[in-house]
Design a protein around this motif. Structure first.
Motif, PDB file in Angstrom:
ATOM      1  N   THR A  80       0.846  -1.185   0.000  1.00  0.00           N
ATOM      2  CA  THR A  80       0.000   0.000   0.000  1.00  0.00           C
ATOM      3  C   THR A  80       0.886   1.242   0.000  1.00  0.00           C
ATOM      4  O   THR A  80       2.040   1.191   0.432  1.00  0.00           O
ATOM      5  CB  THR A  80      -0.931   0.042   1.229  1.00  0.00           C
ATOM      6  OG1 THR A  80      -0.129   0.101   2.420  1.00  0.00           O
ATOM      7  CG2 THR A  80      -1.826  -1.186   1.280  1.00  0.00           C
ATOM      8  N   SER A  81       0.338   2.359  -0.476  1.00  0.00           N
ATOM      9  CA  SER A  81       1.117   3.590  -0.533  1.00  0.00           C
ATOM     10  C   SER A  81       0.211   4.802  -0.381  1.00  0.00           C
ATOM     11  O   SER A  81      -0.847   4.885  -1.004  1.00  0.00           O
ATOM     12  CB  SER A  81       1.867   3.687  -1.862  1.00  0.00           C
ATOM     13  OG  SER A  81       2.532   4.928  -1.971  1.00  0.00           O
ATOM     14  N   ALA A  82       0.662   5.748   0.458  1.00  0.00           N
ATOM     15  CA  ALA A  82      -0.075   7.001   0.623  1.00  0.00           C
ATOM     16  C   ALA A  82       0.266   7.985  -0.487  1.00  0.00           C
ATOM     17  O   ALA A  82      -0.438   8.979  -0.678  1.00  0.00           O
ATOM     18  CB  ALA A  82       0.259   7.611   1.981  1.00  0.00           C
ATOM     19  N   ALA A  83       1.346   7.718  -1.211  1.00  0.00           N
ATOM     20  CA  ALA A  83       1.754   8.586  -2.315  1.00  0.00           C
ATOM     21  C   ALA A  83       2.178   7.711  -3.494  1.00  0.00           C
ATOM     22  O   ALA A  83       3.359   7.637  -3.850  1.00  0.00           O
ATOM     23  CB  ALA A  83       2.899   9.497  -1.876  1.00  0.00           C
ATOM     24  N   LEU A 130       2.144  -8.875  -4.531  1.00  0.00           N
ATOM     25  CA  LEU A 130       1.065  -9.464  -5.304  1.00  0.00           C
ATOM     26  C   LEU A 130       0.207  -8.375  -5.948  1.00  0.00           C
ATOM     27  O   LEU A 130      -0.322  -8.555  -7.043  1.00  0.00           O
ATOM     28  CB  LEU A 130       0.200 -10.337  -4.383  1.00  0.00           C
ATOM     29  CG  LEU A 130      -0.812 -11.267  -5.020  1.00  0.00           C
ATOM     30  CD1 LEU A 130      -0.117 -12.290  -5.900  1.00  0.00           C
ATOM     31  CD2 LEU A 130      -1.620 -11.981  -3.943  1.00  0.00           C
ATOM     32  N   ASP A 131       0.080  -7.242  -5.269  1.00  0.00           N
ATOM     33  CA  ASP A 131      -0.705  -6.115  -5.784  1.00  0.00           C
ATOM     34  C   ASP A 131      -0.194  -4.843  -5.121  1.00  0.00           C
ATOM     35  O   ASP A 131       0.599  -4.888  -4.165  1.00  0.00           O
ATOM     36  CB  ASP A 131      -2.192  -6.322  -5.493  1.00  0.00           C
ATOM     37  CG  ASP A 131      -3.098  -5.646  -6.520  1.00  0.00           C
ATOM     38  OD1 ASP A 131      -2.641  -4.682  -7.164  1.00  0.00           O
ATOM     39  OD2 ASP A 131      -4.252  -6.077  -6.667  1.00  0.00           O
ATOM     40  N   TYR A 132      -0.650  -3.691  -5.626  1.00  0.00           N
ATOM     41  CA  TYR A 132      -0.194  -2.395  -5.133  1.00  0.00           C
ATOM     42  C   TYR A 132      -1.409  -1.481  -5.070  1.00  0.00           C
ATOM     43  O   TYR A 132      -2.048  -1.220  -6.100  1.00  0.00           O
ATOM     44  CB  TYR A 132       0.860  -1.847  -6.095  1.00  0.00           C
ATOM     45  CG  TYR A 132       1.487  -0.534  -5.685  1.00  0.00           C
ATOM     46  CD1 TYR A 132       2.587  -0.496  -4.833  1.00  0.00           C
ATOM     47  CD2 TYR A 132       0.996   0.677  -6.184  1.00  0.00           C
ATOM     48  CE1 TYR A 132       3.184   0.709  -4.480  1.00  0.00           C
ATOM     49  CE2 TYR A 132       1.582   1.883  -5.842  1.00  0.00           C
ATOM     50  CZ  TYR A 132       2.687   1.893  -4.995  1.00  0.00           C
ATOM     51  OH  TYR A 132       3.271   3.090  -4.648  1.00  0.00           O
ATOM     52  N   LEU A 133      -1.759  -1.021  -3.867  1.00  0.00           N
ATOM     53  CA  LEU A 133      -2.982  -0.258  -3.672  1.00  0.00           C
ATOM     54  C   LEU A 133      -2.695   1.126  -3.105  1.00  0.00           C
ATOM     55  O   LEU A 133      -1.826   1.291  -2.248  1.00  0.00           O
ATOM     56  CB  LEU A 133      -3.925  -1.004  -2.719  1.00  0.00           C
ATOM     57  CG  LEU A 133      -4.300  -2.438  -3.094  1.00  0.00           C
ATOM     58  CD1 LEU A 133      -5.194  -3.026  -2.010  1.00  0.00           C
ATOM     59  CD2 LEU A 133      -4.995  -2.482  -4.445  1.00  0.00           C
ATOM     60  N   ALA A 134      -3.465   2.107  -3.571  1.00  0.00           N
ATOM     61  CA  ALA A 134      -3.331   3.472  -3.073  1.00  0.00           C
ATOM     62  C   ALA A 134      -4.130   3.644  -1.791  1.00  0.00           C
ATOM     63  O   ALA A 134      -5.194   3.052  -1.611  1.00  0.00           O
ATOM     64  CB  ALA A 134      -3.838   4.454  -4.131  1.00  0.00           C
ATOM     65  N   LEU A 135      -3.583   4.467  -0.875  1.00  0.00           N
ATOM     66  CA  LEU A 135      -4.271   4.821   0.362  1.00  0.00           C
ATOM     67  C   LEU A 135      -4.881   6.213   0.216  1.00  0.00           C
ATOM     68  O   LEU A 135      -4.292   7.089  -0.413  1.00  0.00           O
ATOM     69  CB  LEU A 135      -3.286   4.804   1.535  1.00  0.00           C
ATOM     70  CG  LEU A 135      -2.709   3.432   1.902  1.00  0.00           C
ATOM     71  CD1 LEU A 135      -1.551   3.595   2.902  1.00  0.00           C
ATOM     72  CD2 LEU A 135      -3.781   2.538   2.493  1.00  0.00           C
ATOM     73  N   PRO A 136      -6.069   6.456   0.799  1.00  0.00           N
ATOM     74  CA  PRO A 136      -6.892   5.479   1.536  1.00  0.00           C
ATOM     75  C   PRO A 136      -7.455   4.421   0.588  1.00  0.00           C
ATOM     76  O   PRO A 136      -7.685   4.686  -0.583  1.00  0.00           O
ATOM     77  CB  PRO A 136      -8.006   6.353   2.137  1.00  0.00           C
ATOM     78  CG  PRO A 136      -8.092   7.526   1.210  1.00  0.00           C
ATOM     79  CD  PRO A 136      -6.699   7.786   0.735  1.00  0.00           C
ATOM     80  N   LEU A 173      -9.679  -3.099  -2.626  1.00  0.00           N
ATOM     81  CA  LEU A 173      -9.280  -4.073  -1.611  1.00  0.00           C
ATOM     82  C   LEU A 173      -9.936  -5.419  -1.877  1.00  0.00           C
ATOM     83  O   LEU A 173      -9.281  -6.467  -1.790  1.00  0.00           O
ATOM     84  CB  LEU A 173      -9.654  -3.567  -0.220  1.00  0.00           C
ATOM     85  CG  LEU A 173      -9.293  -4.494   0.950  1.00  0.00           C
ATOM     86  CD1 LEU A 173      -7.800  -4.773   0.984  1.00  0.00           C
ATOM     87  CD2 LEU A 173      -9.749  -3.875   2.271  1.00  0.00           C
ATOM     88  N   ALA A 174     -11.212  -5.403  -2.223  1.00  0.00           N
ATOM     89  CA  ALA A 174     -11.924  -6.657  -2.506  1.00  0.00           C
ATOM     90  C   ALA A 174     -11.289  -7.380  -3.688  1.00  0.00           C
ATOM     91  O   ALA A 174     -11.099  -8.608  -3.658  1.00  0.00           O
ATOM     92  CB  ALA A 174     -13.396  -6.373  -2.785  1.00  0.00           C
ATOM     93  N   ARG A 175     -10.938  -6.631  -4.731  1.00  0.00           N
ATOM     94  CA  ARG A 175     -10.297  -7.241  -5.905  1.00  0.00           C
ATOM     95  C   ARG A 175      -8.948  -7.844  -5.530  1.00  0.00           C
ATOM     96  O   ARG A 175      -8.617  -8.966  -5.934  1.00  0.00           O
ATOM     97  CB  ARG A 175     -10.117  -6.181  -6.994  1.00  0.00           C
ATOM     98  CG  ARG A 175      -9.315  -6.668  -8.204  1.00  0.00           C
ATOM     99  CD  ARG A 175      -9.017  -5.528  -9.171  1.00  0.00           C
ATOM    100  NE  ARG A 175      -8.396  -4.390  -8.518  1.00  0.00           N
ATOM    101  CZ  ARG A 175      -7.115  -4.343  -8.178  1.00  0.00           C
ATOM    102  NH1 ARG A 175      -6.326  -5.401  -8.387  1.00  0.00           N
ATOM    103  NH2 ARG A 175      -6.608  -3.273  -7.595  1.00  0.00           N
ATOM    104  N   ALA A 176      -8.158  -7.099  -4.750  1.00  0.00           N
ATOM    105  CA  ALA A 176      -6.842  -7.586  -4.355  1.00  0.00           C
ATOM    106  C   ALA A 176      -6.935  -8.840  -3.498  1.00  0.00           C
ATOM    107  O   ALA A 176      -6.134  -9.770  -3.641  1.00  0.00           O
ATOM    108  CB  ALA A 176      -6.087  -6.490  -3.600  1.00  0.00           C
ATOM    109  N   LEU A 177      -7.936  -8.888  -2.617  1.00  0.00           N
ATOM    110  CA  LEU A 177      -8.079 -10.059  -1.748  1.00  0.00           C
ATOM    111  C   LEU A 177      -8.586 -11.272  -2.518  1.00  0.00           C
ATOM    112  O   LEU A 177      -8.264 -12.407  -2.180  1.00  0.00           O
ATOM    113  CB  LEU A 177      -9.003  -9.735  -0.571  1.00  0.00           C
ATOM    114  CG  LEU A 177      -8.469  -8.678   0.397  1.00  0.00           C
ATOM    115  CD1 LEU A 177      -9.401  -8.524   1.594  1.00  0.00           C
ATOM    116  CD2 LEU A 177      -7.053  -9.009   0.870  1.00  0.00           C
TER     117      LEU A 177
END
Length: 205
Positions: free
Chosen positions: A79-82, A97-103, A109-113
């Protein structure tokens, strides 16, 4: 989708609590950690790590190495805030496995899980096959293992006999006994079991 254990690693108390609530809302279980040492100390044996990309020195690769030194191989979602494209590419290259933006968007999140669940299932199946193969290989006598190992290297009965100081006929007898003991009908099946058990990698090391 089956219920996963999600290990949330984030130094920000409010943010990791919010992520945990999202995880629970999606039907999974969340464990939260403030730093990599706390996560490593807990030594989780299964689940998925959802962690800030720079939570550990060395990023995703550093976190994976920290867990692996404790004997655990867990999928990591960064995860990353920037977030940037370059950082996303770097995280994936390091094994995320994946890279998600915060918030976190709940849909992301559902797709990544969902992706993580498929990864965990494949990993569990591979582990089951490896454990079974290793058990079968360990049931062989020392000579049978030697013959099967050389067979896995592509050696002929004549070459194996020369290397082990036995006749090609004796090699054939050991080969037949080894295949029968591991339940293989053909040499190719025995070789597959040998590699599934990790014997080739251990020998190379």
């Amino acid at each position: 989708m089956s219920r996963l254990v999600i290990h949330v690693l984030d130094s920000d108390h409010g943010r990791r609590a919010g992520i945990a609530r999202q995880v629970f809302a999606l039907g999974h279980h969340a464990e939260v950690y403030a730093d990599p040492a706390e996560l490593a100390g807990h030594a989780p044996k299964d689940g998925v790590v959802l962690a800030l990309e720079d939570a550990a020195p060395g990023g995703v690769a550093g976190l994976a190495d920290l867990l692996q030194r404790r004997g655990h191989w867990l999928a990591i979602i960064a995860t990353s805030a920037a977030p940037t494209i370059d950082k996303a590419v770097d995280a994936i290259r390091q094994g995320a496995l994946d890279y998600l933006a915060l918030p976190l968007a709940t849909s992301d999140l559902a797709r990544a899980l969902t992706l993580a669940e498929a990864h965990v299932r494949r990993d569990r199946e591979e582990t089951t096959r490896r454990v079974r193969a290793r058990s079968l290989i360990e049931s062989l006598s020392r000579r049978e293992r030697e013959v099967l190992g050389l067979l896995a290297e592509g050696r002929s009965n004549k070459e194996i006999g020369r290397l082990l100081g036995i006749s090609p006929r004796t090699v054939e007898i050991h080969r037949m006994h080894a295949l029968a003991r591991v339940g293989a009908r053909r040499s190719a099946e025995g070789v597959r079991l040998w590699w599934e058990a990790g014997e080739g990698a251990r020998k190379a090391a």
